[in-house]
Design a protein around this motif. Structure first.
Motif, PDB file in Angstrom:
ATOM      1  N   SER A  37       0.822  -1.217   0.000  1.00 25.61           N
ATOM      2  CA  SER A  37       0.000   0.000   0.000  1.00 25.61           C
ATOM      3  C   SER A  37       0.853   1.263   0.000  1.00 25.61           C
ATOM      4  O   SER A  37       0.482   2.272  -0.612  1.00 25.61           O
ATOM      5  CB  SER A  37      -0.941   0.001   1.205  1.00 25.61           C
ATOM      6  OG  SER A  37      -0.198  -0.063   2.412  1.00 25.61           O
ATOM      7  N   TYR A  38       2.004   1.233   0.682  1.00 31.11           N
ATOM      8  CA  TYR A  38       2.847   2.426   0.750  1.00 31.11           C
ATOM      9  C   TYR A  38       3.696   2.597  -0.510  1.00 31.11           C
ATOM     10  O   TYR A  38       4.142   3.713  -0.823  1.00 31.11           O
ATOM     11  CB  TYR A  38       3.774   2.361   1.968  1.00 31.11           C
ATOM     12  CG  TYR A  38       3.063   2.413   3.299  1.00 31.11           C
ATOM     13  CD1 TYR A  38       1.828   3.056   3.428  1.00 31.11           C
ATOM     14  CD2 TYR A  38       3.624   1.823   4.429  1.00 31.11           C
ATOM     15  CE1 TYR A  38       1.181   3.105   4.653  1.00 31.11           C
ATOM     16  CE2 TYR A  38       2.977   1.869   5.655  1.00 31.11           C
ATOM     17  CZ  TYR A  38       1.758   2.514   5.754  1.00 31.11           C
ATOM     18  OH  TYR A  38       1.113   2.567   6.964  1.00 31.11           O
ATOM     19  N   PHE A  39       3.941   1.506  -1.213  1.00 32.03           N
ATOM     20  CA  PHE A  39       4.877   1.539  -2.335  1.00 32.03           C
ATOM     21  C   PHE A  39       4.455   2.539  -3.412  1.00 32.03           C
ATOM     22  O   PHE A  39       5.291   3.222  -3.999  1.00 32.03           O
ATOM     23  CB  PHE A  39       5.014   0.140  -2.950  1.00 32.03           C
ATOM     24  CG  PHE A  39       6.042   0.057  -4.046  1.00 32.03           C
ATOM     25  CD1 PHE A  39       7.389  -0.097  -3.750  1.00 32.03           C
ATOM     26  CD2 PHE A  39       5.668   0.170  -5.376  1.00 32.03           C
ATOM     27  CE1 PHE A  39       8.338  -0.160  -4.758  1.00 32.03           C
ATOM     28  CE2 PHE A  39       6.607   0.108  -6.391  1.00 32.03           C
ATOM     29  CZ  PHE A  39       7.946  -0.053  -6.087  1.00 32.03           C
ATOM     30  N   THR A  40       3.149   2.649  -3.671  1.00 30.20           N
ATOM     31  CA  THR A  40       2.688   3.535  -4.751  1.00 30.20           C
ATOM     32  C   THR A  40       3.023   4.996  -4.460  1.00 30.20           C
ATOM     33  O   THR A  40       3.286   5.778  -5.369  1.00 30.20           O
ATOM     34  CB  THR A  40       1.170   3.398  -4.943  1.00 30.20           C
ATOM     35  OG1 THR A  40       0.515   3.623  -3.690  1.00 30.20           O
ATOM     36  CG2 THR A  40       0.823   2.016  -5.447  1.00 30.20           C
ATOM     37  N   VAL A  41       3.017   5.379  -3.186  1.00 31.59           N
ATOM     38  CA  VAL A  41       3.339   6.758  -2.811  1.00 31.59           C
ATOM     39  C   VAL A  41       4.844   6.947  -2.641  1.00 31.59           C
ATOM     40  O   VAL A  41       5.425   7.923  -3.127  1.00 31.59           O
ATOM     41  CB  VAL A  41       2.617   7.156  -1.506  1.00 31.59           C
ATOM     42  CG1 VAL A  41       3.021   8.566  -1.068  1.00 31.59           C
ATOM     43  CG2 VAL A  41       1.112   7.073  -1.681  1.00 31.59           C
ATOM     44  N   GLY A  76       7.466   4.901  -3.618  1.00 35.57           N
ATOM     45  CA  GLY A  76       8.398   4.455  -4.647  1.00 35.57           C
ATOM     46  C   GLY A  76       9.419   3.500  -4.055  1.00 35.57           C
ATOM     47  O   GLY A  76       9.482   3.301  -2.830  1.00 35.57           O
ATOM     48  N   THR A 125      10.635   3.463  -0.129  1.00 34.77           N
ATOM     49  CA  THR A 125      10.305   2.297   0.693  1.00 34.77           C
ATOM     50  C   THR A 125      11.504   1.857   1.525  1.00 34.77           C
ATOM     51  O   THR A 125      11.367   1.531   2.705  1.00 34.77           O
ATOM     52  CB  THR A 125       9.817   1.144  -0.204  1.00 34.77           C
ATOM     53  OG1 THR A 125       8.681   1.583  -0.957  1.00 34.77           O
ATOM     54  CG2 THR A 125       9.430  -0.066   0.631  1.00 34.77           C
ATOM     55  N   GLU A 149       2.752  13.139 -10.105  1.00 33.70           N
ATOM     56  CA  GLU A 149       1.862  12.016  -9.833  1.00 33.70           C
ATOM     57  C   GLU A 149       2.590  10.913  -9.059  1.00 33.70           C
ATOM     58  O   GLU A 149       3.720  10.557  -9.402  1.00 33.70           O
ATOM     59  CB  GLU A 149       1.334  11.432 -11.147  1.00 33.70           C
ATOM     60  CG  GLU A 149       0.359  12.352 -11.881  1.00 33.70           C
ATOM     61  CD  GLU A 149      -0.934  12.544 -11.123  1.00 33.70           C
ATOM     62  OE1 GLU A 149      -1.361  11.599 -10.418  1.00 33.70           O
ATOM     63  OE2 GLU A 149      -1.511  13.647 -11.209  1.00 33.70           O
ATOM     64  N   PRO A 150       1.950  10.338  -8.019  1.00 35.11           N
ATOM     65  CA  PRO A 150       2.530   9.176  -7.333  1.00 35.11           C
ATOM     66  C   PRO A 150       2.676   8.014  -8.313  1.00 35.11           C
ATOM     67  O   PRO A 150       1.852   7.844  -9.217  1.00 35.11           O
ATOM     68  CB  PRO A 150       1.503   8.863  -6.242  1.00 35.11           C
ATOM     69  CG  PRO A 150       0.732  10.122  -6.061  1.00 35.11           C
ATOM     70  CD  PRO A 150       0.696  10.782  -7.397  1.00 35.11           C
ATOM     71  N   GLY A 151       3.699   7.215  -8.129  1.00 35.57           N
ATOM     72  CA  GLY A 151       3.914   6.062  -8.988  1.00 35.57           C
ATOM     73  C   GLY A 151       4.741   6.348 -10.226  1.00 35.57           C
ATOM     74  O   GLY A 151       5.118   5.425 -10.943  1.00 35.57           O
ATOM     75  N   THR A 152       5.029   7.641 -10.481  1.00 39.94           N
ATOM     76  CA  THR A 152       5.868   8.003 -11.624  1.00 39.94           C
ATOM     77  C   THR A 152       7.314   8.176 -11.171  1.00 39.94           C
ATOM     78  O   THR A 152       7.597   8.200  -9.975  1.00 39.94           O
ATOM     79  CB  THR A 152       5.382   9.304 -12.267  1.00 39.94           C
ATOM     80  OG1 THR A 152       5.504  10.373 -11.304  1.00 39.94           O
ATOM     81  CG2 THR A 152       3.921   9.189 -12.692  1.00 39.94           C
ATOM     82  N   SER A 203       8.491   9.471  -7.558  1.00 44.15           N
ATOM     83  CA  SER A 203       9.397   8.696  -6.706  1.00 44.15           C
ATOM     84  C   SER A 203      10.520   9.563  -6.160  1.00 44.15           C
ATOM     85  O   SER A 203      10.851   9.505  -4.974  1.00 44.15           O
ATOM     86  CB  SER A 203       9.974   7.523  -7.507  1.00 44.15           C
ATOM     87  OG  SER A 203      10.945   6.839  -6.749  1.00 44.15           O
TER      88      SER A 203
END
Length: 359
Positions: free
Chosen positions: A71-75, A77, A81, A108-111, A115
Motif C-alpha cells: 500500500s505504501y509503495f505507490t506513494v 516508490g 520504501t 503524480e505518485p507512482g511516476t 518517486s
C-alpha cells in the motif's frame, strides 16, 4: 530520454544496492541487543517462549508485513520504501510528508518524478525528526528573510545558522533554511504563553548577531502567535508571509510584524499589479518632492479624524499650514471626503506608499 536513461540505468541500480545493503545491516543491528544478552550475559529464552512470542506477534501484525509495503509503495516508490522501513514512523510521518511533497511539486505518485520527490520529502522529514521537531507538537512559526530580499544577493546561510547557534533562540526554537537567505523558526508551544515582547526580544538578539557578522544582512520577520501543528504549517506560513509583506508596507519602520497586527487588512488579498494601478494617482505625485510632504500631512490628517488642530499638533506645525496643505491636496487628488468609501480607500492606499521612507 536522457533523464529516463539515467534514472533506470544509473540512479535505480545504485539506490537498490544502497537500499539492500542498509536494509540487511539494519536487520542485523536490530538483533544486536538480543545477541549481547545471549552471548555476553548468557540470557537466552527457551525455544517454546520464542515460538509463542512469534505466533502472538504474527497473529496480531502479520497481515501488515504484507499489506503495508504494497500500500505504501505507490506513494513512496522503491527508494522511499527503503528509507521508510529503515527510519520508521511510516504512517504518521513518512507517507504524509512524501504525499505533501508530491502535491506541492505537482507530480503524480507512482511516476519516476513522483518517486524522486517522495524521497526528497521523506529525507526532509527525517532531518526534522533528528532536529527534534514532531508532527503532533504545536509550534508558533516565524518566517524570516533578508530585508532587501534580492535573489542576486550572496548566500549568508552559514552566517545566519551560526548566529542562531549563538543566540538565545536555540533554547526555544528550531530553525530550517528554505532558501539561501530565507528560513523558518519553529517556536515550541510551551506551557507558558509566548508573549509578543518575549518573541521580539529573541528576534532582535538573533538579528543583531547576524548583523554583527554580516553588516549588510538585516533580517526581517513575519510571525503568528497562533500555535499549530506541522500538519497546518502551510496555513501558518501563509499568515507569516502576509504579515511580512503587508506589515512592511504599513509599518516600514519596524523589523518584525505579527499577523494580528494587520487587523482587518489581513483579510485583503490585492494582486500586486492591481495595487500598483490603484496607487498610480499617488505615485505620480511622489515624483515631485514637494508633494511628499503633502501626502504625509494627508495621512496624519486622516489618522486624526480629519482634525486640523490634532494634525498640526502631531506634525509640530501651525494649523494654518495644515489647512493650506490639505487644500492643495484636494486640488491635486479631488477626493470627496464626505464619501466614507473614498476616505477609507485613501487611508488604505496611503499606508502602502511607505511615506516614512521618502525623502
Amino acid at each position: 530520454m536522457e533523464n529516463k536513461g539515467f534514472y533506470e540505468g544509473e540512479y535505480m541500480p545504485q539506490m537498490h544496492k544502497i537500499g539492500k545493503l542498509t536494509g540487511f545491516l539494519g536487520a542485523i543491528l536490530s538483533f544486536l541487543p538480543a545477541l549481547v544478552l545471549a552471548v555476553v550475559y548468557g540470557l537466552l529464552p527457551k525455544p517454546a517462549a520464542l515460538a509463542t512470542a512469534f505466533i502472538s506477534a504474527a497473529s496480531a501484525f502479520g497481515f501488515l508485513w504484507i499489506v503495508e509495503p504494497i500500500s505504501y509503495f505507490t506513494v513512496l516508490g522503491p527508494v522511499g520504501t527503503y528509507m521508510a522501513f529503515m527510519s520508521g514512523n511510516i504512517s504518521n510521518m513518512r507517507v504524509p510528508c512524501a504525499g505533501m511533497a508530491q502535491v506541492a511539486a505537482e507530480v503524480e505518485p507512482g511516476t519516476e518524478k513522483g518517486s524522486i520527490i517522495s524521497v526528497i520529502g521523506m529525507a526532509t522529514s527525517i532531518v526534522i525528526n533528528v532536529q527534534g521537531i514532531s508532527m503532533s507538537t504545536k509550534y508558533r512559526y516565524v518566517l524570516f528573510r533578508r530585508a532587501d530580499n534580492q535573489e542576486e544577493l550572496p548566500n549568508r546561510r552559514k552566517e545566519i545558522l551560526e548566529a542562531y547557534r549563538k543566540s538565545s533562540l536555540i533554547k526555544y526554537a528550531r530553525i530550517a533554511m528554505i532558501g539561501e537567505n530565507v528560513g523558518i523558526l519553529f517556536l515550541e508551544d510551551r506551557e507558558e504563553d509566548w508573549e509578543k515582547g518575549h518573541i521580539l526580544a529573541l528576534l532582535e538578539e538573533f538579528r543583531r548577531r547576524v548583523l554583527k557578522s554580516c553588516p549588510e544582512t538585516a533580517l526581517e520577520f513575519g510571525y503568528s502567535l497562533d500555535a499549530a501543528s506541522l500538519g497546518h504549517i502551510r496555513q501558518s506560513i501563509e499568515k507569516c508571509q502576509k504579515a511580512l509583506n503587508m506589515g512592511k508596507m504599513i509599518y516600514p519602520s519596524l523589523f518584525a510584524w505579527e499577523y494580528s497586527q494587520l487587523g482587518a487588512l489581513a483579510w485583503l488579498d490585492i494582486p500586486e499589479e492591481e495595487l500598483t494601478h490603484m496607487l498610480s494617482a499617488y505615485s505620480v505625485l511622489l515624483k515631485d518632492e514637494k508633494n511628499i510632504e503633502l501626502l504625509k500631512t494627508l495621512k496624519v490628517y486622516l489618522e486624526n479624524n480629519m482634525n486640523y488642530s490634532a494634525t498640526a499638533e502631531k506634525l509640530y506645525v501651525h494649523i494654518n499650514t495644515i489647512r493650506k496643505r490639505i487644500d492643495k491636496v484636494n486640488e491635486l487628488l479631488q477626493i470627496d471626503w464626505s464619501d466614507n468609501i473614498a476616505r477609507l480607500n485613501a487611508e488604505l492606499l496611503l499606508r502602502f506608499l511607505n511615506l516614512e521612507e521618502k525623502i
